[in-house]
Design an enzyme around this catalytic site. Structure first.
Site, PDB file in Angstrom:
ATOM      1  CB  ALA A  30      -0.773   0.339   1.063  1.00 47.42           C
ATOM      2  CG  ASN A  31      -0.216   4.999  -1.748  1.00 50.25           C
ATOM      3  OD1 ASN A  31      -1.134   5.515  -1.318  1.00 50.25           O
ATOM      4  ND2 ASN A  31      -0.393   3.932  -2.555  1.00 50.25           N
ATOM      5  NE  ARG A  32       5.667   7.005   4.304  1.00 53.61           N
ATOM      6  CZ  ARG A  32       5.576   6.087   5.598  1.00 53.61           C
ATOM      7  NH1 ARG A  32       4.660   5.493   6.229  1.00 53.61           N
ATOM      8  NH2 ARG A  32       6.829   5.732   5.562  1.00 53.61           N
TER       9      ARG A  32
ATOM     10  CB  ALA B 124      -1.399   7.907  -3.547  1.00 56.23           C
TER      11      ALA B 124
END
Ligand code: C5P
Length: 398
Positions: A208-210, A274
């Site tokens: 995943a990402n932030r 994102a």
């Protein structure tokens, strides 16, 4: 849009009460009639005399005023309005309505009405952030109350910066117009993607990402407040989705691509998600276990569909396609190249280097890149960025 509309304006007790005067003026300029109720606290900040001069009507202040009750009464006050606006809506007024208290005229009117209610909260950032206010906000939204703002900015009384500043009168006017089915984006359908995507490795792990989803969520709310019908396709975000938008929850990039495809046609697409560039092609159906060899599992990757490019180059291309570019260096150069590569109209570029605190934070500093070149906006709250961008989208679709 506002001609002949009857607005009942409840003015709460906060320094932002002075902005209620400007709000009355702007509503009357647009042909609305405004009747005002002031709480006792509001009268510490502005006088009924100035409010009445602007509404050209009697100002109601007391639940137990025999003359007022005889002439109009709190039930008729709320019946004879098309919309009730609370500006500024203090923490106290929010709490009273959330709990159904009715001990003064303002709260009694709010409890007695069956008309739509729009609140413009304004308070100290700590009061806004307090868990009690958060609970009241959730309850009010669940009860169908509309909220506009607050925004971030400097507080008039303390100079403190943070979230809690009342929306500007013109923003409140736009939200009022939208509540009547007007607003510059009335009749428009806007697709917004938001949040990160999760790409599974096994049933319990993912890449995943932030991204928190804060910017996409704020955008969807701002577009809705201008009257748009919004389809909000969101990955697993931290921030809850806005109310009164159509929410489609997805997990992976491929699910997001299908949901986006299904949401078209749209007048505009704003792709703030994102999206993970890669997915794991050998994700395990069982939880991966350490096998004792000390060797990590080998993951194979394939590239995910580029949803933005797919929309911008597809046969159902919306009139306006807006992409985002999260960069950590040479922001404008990379984003300008990205705009051309993806075929979108605008790119909203930002620097997400850890030092900026933007990814997952409350503020954003963006550069808008279009065929007119690059335009850098001052650093501001993500909700302010959202409102500014939504206004630009409304202009572009006008
Ligand atoms: O290529 P990059 O990820 O930097 O591009 C960012 C923009 O492209 C964002 O608007 C994002 O939502 C969109 N995007 C997408 N699908 C992908 C990757 C990015 O829609 N697979």
């Amino acid at each position: 849009m506002l001609a002949d509309k009857r607005i009942l304006l409840i003015i709460g007790g906060g320094i932002a009460a002075y902005k209620a005067l400007d709000l009355i003026r702007r509503l009357r300029e647009r042909g609305a009639s405004v009747r005002a109720v002031m709480t006792a606290a509001a009268q510490q900040f502005v006088t009924p005399l100035s409010v009445g001069a602007l509404t050209a009507d009697h100002v109601f202040t007391d639940l137990f005023d025999r003359q007022d009750e005889q002439d109009v009464g709190h039930i008729r006050l709320s019946r004879e309005a098309d919309l009730i606006v609370v500006a500024p809506a203090t923490a106290d007024l929010m709490a009273k309505l959330a709990q159904g208290l009715a001990g003064d005229l303002a709260s009694a009117v709010l409890l007695a009405t069956d008309k739509p209610v729009l609140m413009a909260p304004a308070m100290n950032p700590r009061m806004w952030a307090h868990p009690a206010t958060r609970r009241n906000q959730v309850q009010l939204l669940a009860d169908g109350v509309r909220l506009i703002g607050p925004g971030r900015g400097e507080m008039a009384e303390s100079g403190e910066a943070g979230e809690g500043r009342m929306a500007e009168p013109l923003e409140i006017v736009a939200a009022i117009a939208a509540a009547f089915g007007g607003g510059p984006l009335a009749g428009r359908h806007v697709l917004v993607t938001s949040g990160p995507t999760h790409e599974p490795i096994d049933p319990v792990r993912y890449i995943a990402n932030r991204s928190s989803g804060a910017q996409g969520t704020a955008l969807a709310a701002a577009l809705r407040d201008l009257g748009a019908r919004v389809t909000f396709v969101t990955g697993p975000a931290v921030v809850p989705p806005p109310v009164r938008v159509e929410v489609v929850r997805v997990e992976t990039a491929r699910e997001m691509a299908s949901a986006v495809e299904a949401a078209l046609p749209a007048d505009a697409a704003v792709m703030a998600a994102a999206v993970a560039d890669w997915r794991v092609t050998n994700a395990s159906g069982q939880k991966l276990k350490k096998d004792g060899s000390g060797k990590p599992p080998a993951l194979d990757f394939a590239e995910n569909p580029d949803i933005l490019a797919m929309v911008a180059k597809g046969s159902k291309r919306p009139r306006l396609v807006v992409g985002f570019a999260a960069e950590t260096a040479d922001v404008v150069a990379h984003a300008t190249a990205k705009r051309a590569r993806k075929g979108c109209d605008w790119i909203v570029a930002n620097d997400v280097s850890p030092a900026t605190g933007i990814m997952g934070g409350a503020e954003n500093a963006v550069t808008l890149i279009s065929d007119q070149g690059a335009e850098t906006w001052p650093r501001m709250g993500k909700d302010a960025v959202a409102r500014k961008l939504a206004a630009r989208i409304a202009e572009a679709l006008a």
